[in-house]
Design a protein around this motif. Structure first.
Motif, short mmCIF file in Angstrom:
data_model
loop_
_atom_site.label_atom_id
_atom_site.label_comp_id
_atom_site.label_asym_id
_atom_site.label_seq_id
_atom_site.Cartn_x
_atom_site.Cartn_y
_atom_site.Cartn_z
N ARG A 1 -15.80 3.21 -0.79
CA ARG A 1 -14.70 4.15 -0.91
C ARG A 1 -13.58 3.57 -1.77
NH1 ARG A 1 -12.47 6.47 4.65
NH2 ARG A 1 -11.66 4.37 4.80
N LEU B 1 -13.55 5.00 8.54
CA LEU B 1 -14.40 6.00 7.90
C LEU B 1 -14.19 7.33 8.61
CD1 LEU B 1 -17.65 3.91 7.57
CD2 LEU B 1 -15.86 4.23 5.89
N PHE C 1 -9.87 -1.10 5.53
CA PHE C 1 -9.21 -1.32 6.81
C PHE C 1 -10.06 -2.15 7.75
CE2 PHE C 1 -7.32 2.44 5.04
CZ PHE C 1 -5.99 2.34 5.38
N ASN D 1 -17.74 10.50 2.50
CA ASN D 1 -16.73 9.48 2.76
C ASN D 1 -16.30 8.79 1.48
OD1 ASN D 1 -15.61 8.47 5.42
ND2 ASN D 1 -17.68 9.05 6.01
N LYS E 1 -12.52 13.71 -4.66
CA LYS E 1 -12.47 15.15 -4.48
C LYS E 1 -11.01 15.62 -4.43
CE LYS E 1 -13.64 18.49 -1.08
NZ LYS E 1 -13.59 18.43 0.38
N ASN E 2 -10.19 14.83 -3.72
CA ASN E 2 -8.77 15.19 -3.63
C ASN E 2 -8.06 15.08 -4.96
OD1 ASN E 2 -8.90 15.80 -0.96
ND2 ASN E 2 -8.27 13.77 -0.27
N LYS F 1 -4.21 19.08 3.87
CA LYS F 1 -5.59 18.64 3.65
C LYS F 1 -6.07 17.78 4.80
CE LYS F 1 -7.27 18.59 -0.99
NZ LYS F 1 -6.81 18.11 -2.27
N MET G 1 -7.72 0.71 -0.32
CA MET G 1 -7.53 -0.19 0.81
C MET G 1 -8.75 -0.17 1.71
SD MET G 1 -4.13 -0.53 3.05
CE MET G 1 -4.01 -1.42 4.58
N PRO H 1 1.30 6.57 -1.48
CA PRO H 1 0.13 5.68 -1.51
C PRO H 1 -0.96 6.19 -2.44
CG PRO H 1 0.79 6.07 0.75
CD PRO H 1 1.68 6.91 -0.11
N ALA H 2 -1.17 7.49 -2.44
CA ALA H 2 -2.26 8.05 -3.24
C ALA H 2 -2.02 7.88 -4.73
CB ALA H 2 -2.43 9.53 -2.90
N GLU I 1 -5.51 4.32 11.61
CA GLU I 1 -6.09 3.92 10.33
C GLU I 1 -6.70 5.10 9.58
OE1 GLU I 1 -8.87 0.77 10.92
OE2 GLU I 1 -7.32 -0.75 10.65
N ARG J 1 -12.94 4.52 -6.74
CA ARG J 1 -11.73 5.09 -7.35
C ARG J 1 -11.26 4.28 -8.55
NH1 ARG J 1 -7.53 5.71 -2.78
NH2 ARG J 1 -6.51 6.66 -4.57
N ALA K 1 0.82 -1.21 0.00
CA ALA K 1 0.00 0.00 0.00
C ALA K 1 0.85 1.26 0.00
CB ALA K 1 -0.93 0.00 1.22
N LYS L 1 -9.30 16.17 -7.57
CA LYS L 1 -9.82 17.30 -8.34
C LYS L 1 -10.69 16.85 -9.51
CE LYS L 1 -6.74 20.64 -6.69
NZ LYS L 1 -6.05 19.76 -5.77
N ILE M 1 -4.19 2.37 -5.92
CA ILE M 1 -4.68 1.28 -5.10
C ILE M 1 -5.83 1.80 -4.24
CG2 ILE M 1 -2.48 0.07 -4.88
CD1 ILE M 1 -2.31 1.55 -2.11
N TYR N 1 -14.49 11.27 -1.02
CA TYR N 1 -13.38 12.12 -0.57
C TYR N 1 -12.11 11.95 -1.42
CZ TYR N 1 -10.08 14.41 2.55
OH TYR N 1 -9.12 15.24 3.06
N GLY N 2 -11.80 10.68 -1.73
CA GLY N 2 -10.60 10.42 -2.53
C GLY N 2 -10.69 11.07 -3.91
N ARG O 1 -4.29 9.13 3.70
CA ARG O 1 -3.11 9.12 2.82
C ARG O 1 -3.45 8.44 1.50
NH1 ARG O 1 2.18 6.73 5.38
NH2 ARG O 1 3.04 7.28 3.35
N ILE O 2 -4.16 7.31 1.60
CA ILE O 2 -4.52 6.60 0.38
C ILE O 2 -5.52 7.41 -0.43
CG2 ILE O 2 -5.72 4.55 -0.46
CD1 ILE O 2 -4.23 2.97 1.65
N ASP O 3 -6.36 8.17 0.27
CA ASP O 3 -7.33 9.02 -0.42
C ASP O 3 -6.66 10.28 -0.98
OD1 ASP O 3 -9.69 7.70 -0.54
OD2 ASP O 3 -10.46 8.45 1.37
#
Lengths: 345, 283
Positions: free
Chosen positions: A147, A87, A82, A96, A102-103, B186, A80, A73-74, B172, A151, A51, A105, A78, A99-100, B178-180
């Motif tokens: 989540r 969350l 948990f 939730n 949104k980051n 941020k 993940m 990681p981003a 976690e 992606r 990861a 863009k 991948i 969010y990924g 971080r993965i997001d």
């Protein structure tokens, strides 16, 4: 979808503890690989290295066609899931899941569409505006899945995602995850300490112990031809019976009785699955049953055989009583292990 | 008839006496603020409430005392608000950022740094007031809001509370972020700050009241009457009581009531948050 290749991947912590000894294997595109082992065996560390949450001490990690040792990681493409879902407690389910994205863009209407699609897939439509604290354990797990799905990653990573659920829900989610992975065809690495999860979900199982890979193989291979006494005793419930035997004149013997033909000399460890010992009034071997465990579909007989304890699994229609019993052994289902090293012979 | 236990009587007596001790001075302030100054002068504090509150209120809020004519009650209220808010917000921002650095980044000597910050609790303003004054004076910040706020803004208390809180945020969550794709800033803004909101509210109350009630520091830093805070300004009025004029009991007493009102209101409004922030975590 991506192929994942580990090349002598190793993890040593600053205090000198070697959590993962150099490991090499390849995970094929779309494959569902389960890392299984007792706690502290290094399986989670391995996953976290894949990861990118844990630095790689040595070796190369390749996802798709790039080496990702030093990739964030981003940016590894991948997702993940948990153990404790992880969350964001202050965000709604919708946020939730999104969010990924949104980051990254991504345009808002695209995010909305993807979140809705993921929610449809996971039956979460009615809960999109709730907070995680208003959801049940299974629903939270689904949000965590959402989540990951949203992606479109090339690799799913699961870190004991079901261990916080009760037994019934765990079985149900196990099937859901497996079905979802089949449907999406995304390469997946799944970490668990539960050998039932490993057996039922995996295309291939990687059994780890003490930072080392003990065996890589399909569930059937791992179950029927364990590579070591560790794998033999870890996989299967009840585990494989491991008996001290003596090889002389090309025959393996227990208590002076020949069990099977086997080339070699000296002490060996003999492995027999409990279901490969068959109650048979004309059987050559005599065991002494001391305790019977009723499990409904079948029964587990605890017995002694030439001074060693064994377990025998019998079907529900077999009458069994404590006391002396004659059994036969499927000689083609035996495993032999080196008495010292525990490796398969 | 239901028997009343002795215990209950004792308990209630203690509570009633306690609240009387708290309330009586305030009642006395109100009584004197409602009575014409001449009567207070003649009879001292009494039991009869008068009708002077609106008049005294107007006087207190809009009529300046002192020479420059700048330190009206309204002006002082405004200054106090700036000090209280700047103090509270500044301490929260600095404390949160310091705690964030200490908890989440692999800094060498982070623990040492934390304990050094922590030991500054042993060095309150009063101990370092001369060097602090000199620094502010040399920086030319006497009689400015910056001079009032900045030297007091570093907070070991806030850093400590936020550190404890951040340490209880599950690992976690950070990894998921971080993965997001959430970087350090941020993660802080999107996740840590919203998670800490009850803690922030609790800190805000403590720090606002603390800042509002500052007396010694504003007294040293502000000589310009337009910069006086309420707590400091009331003292100024009390000083002008001497002389041939009639002492302005009504005005100064109502100013005191005005001075204790905002902290009380803040505590009342935020009290549920306050309790939540200090006792439970929203994770």
């Amino acid at each position: 979808m991506a192929q994942v290749t580990l090349n002598t991947l190793r993890k040593v912590y600053p205090n000198g503890f070697e959590a993962v000894k150099p490991a090499s294997f390849t995970i094929e595109k779309g494959e569902f690989v389960v890392l299984v082992g007792p706690s502290g065996c290094g399986k989670s560390t391995m996953l976290r290295m894949i990861a990118g949450l844990e630095d790689i001490t040595q070796g190369d990690l390749q996802i798709g066609d790039r080496i990702v040792n030093d990739v964030d990681p981003a940016d590894r493409d991948i997702a993940m899931v948990f153990q404790n879902y992880a969350l964001y407690p202050h965000m709604t389910v919708r946020k939730n899941i999104g969010y990924g994205l949104k980051n990254r863009k991504i345009a808002k209407d695209v995010i909305d569409q993807k979140v809705t699609d993921a929610a449809n897939l996971l039956n979460l439509n009615d809960y999109l505006d709730r907070k995680p604290s208003q959801l049940s354990g299974g629903q939270r797990q689904r949000v965590a899945m959402g989540r990951a799905i949203v992606r479109d990653p090339s690799l799913f990573l699961f870190d004991e995602p079901l261990s916080n659920l009760d037994a019934k829900l765990r079985n149900q989610m196990r099937i859901e995850i497996k079905a979802l992975q089949r449907r999406l065809g995304v390469t997946s690495v799944y970490v668990t300490h539960d050998q039932v999860e490993a057996m039922t979900m995996a295309d291939r199982i990687i059994v780890m112990n003490g930072g080392e890979i003990e065996q890589i193989g399909t569930p059937a291979q791992v179950y029927h031809s364990p590579a070591s006494t560790f794998v033999a005793s870890f996989m299967g419930a009840p585990p494989m019976n491991l008996l001290d035997a003596l090889v002389a004149e090309n025959a393996a013997m227990i208590g002076g009785q020949t069990i099977a033909q086997f080339a070699g000399h000296g002490p060996v460890t003999l492995g027999i699955r409990p279901e490969d010992i068959l109650p048979d009034p004309n059987g050559d071997f005599e065991i002494n049953v001391t305790l019977i465990e009723e499990l409904g579909a079948h029964r587990i007989l605890h017995a002694t055989w030439a001074g060693q304890t064994i377990m025998v699994s019998v079907a529900k229609d077999v009458t069994a009583e404590t006391g002396t019993m004659h059994v036969a052994i499927k000689s083609d289902a035996l495993s032999f292990f080196d008495a010292q090293t525990g490796r398969r012979l | 008839m239901k028997r009343i236990k002795l215990e209950t009587i004792v308990d209630h007596s203690v509570l009633i006496i306690g609240s009387l001790i708290m309330i009586l001075p305030v009642a006395m302030l109100l009584q004197m603020a409602s009575t014409p100054d001449i009567e207070t002068m003649r009879n001292g504090p009494g039991l009869v409430f008068g009708d002077q509150i609106p008049a005294n209120f107007e006087k207190a809020m809009f009529e300046a005392s002192g020479f420059s004519g700048e330190n009206t009650g309204l002006r002082m209220l405004y200054n106090s608000l700036i000090l209280g808010l700047g103090f509270a917000i500044g301490k929260i921002v600095i404390g949160m950022m310091a705690a964030y650095a200490i908890v989440y980044f692999r800094l060498k000597f982070a623990t040492l740094a934390f304990w050094i910050i922590f030991t500054t609790l042993l060095l309150p303003l009063e101990v370092r007031i001369l060097p602090s004054y000199e620094i502010v004076q040399k920086l030319g910040m006497l009689n400015t809001y910056q001079g009032l706020i900045i030297p007091l803004i570093a907070s070991a208390t806030a850093t400590f509370f936020f550190r404890q809180f951040f340490r209880s945020v599950p690992e976690e969550l950070i990894e998921a972020a971080r993965i997001d794709g959430a970087g350090p800033i941020k993660f802080f803004v999107d996740i840590l700050v919203p998670l800490s909101r009850t803690m922030i509210a609790a800190m805000f109350i403590i720090m606002f009241v603390y800042g509002w009630n500052q007396y010694l520091w504003p007294t040293m830093i502000t000589t310009d009457e337009g910069m006086f805070t309420l707590v400091r300004g009331i003292k100024q009025i009390t000083q002008t009581l001497e002389g041939t004029n009639l002492p302005e009991y009504g005005k100064s007493n109502i100013l005191q009531i005005i001075a204790i009102l905002p902290p009380v209101l803040i505590v009342i409004f935020f009290q549920s948050w306050f309790v939540k922030g200090l006792t439970e975590s929203d994770k």
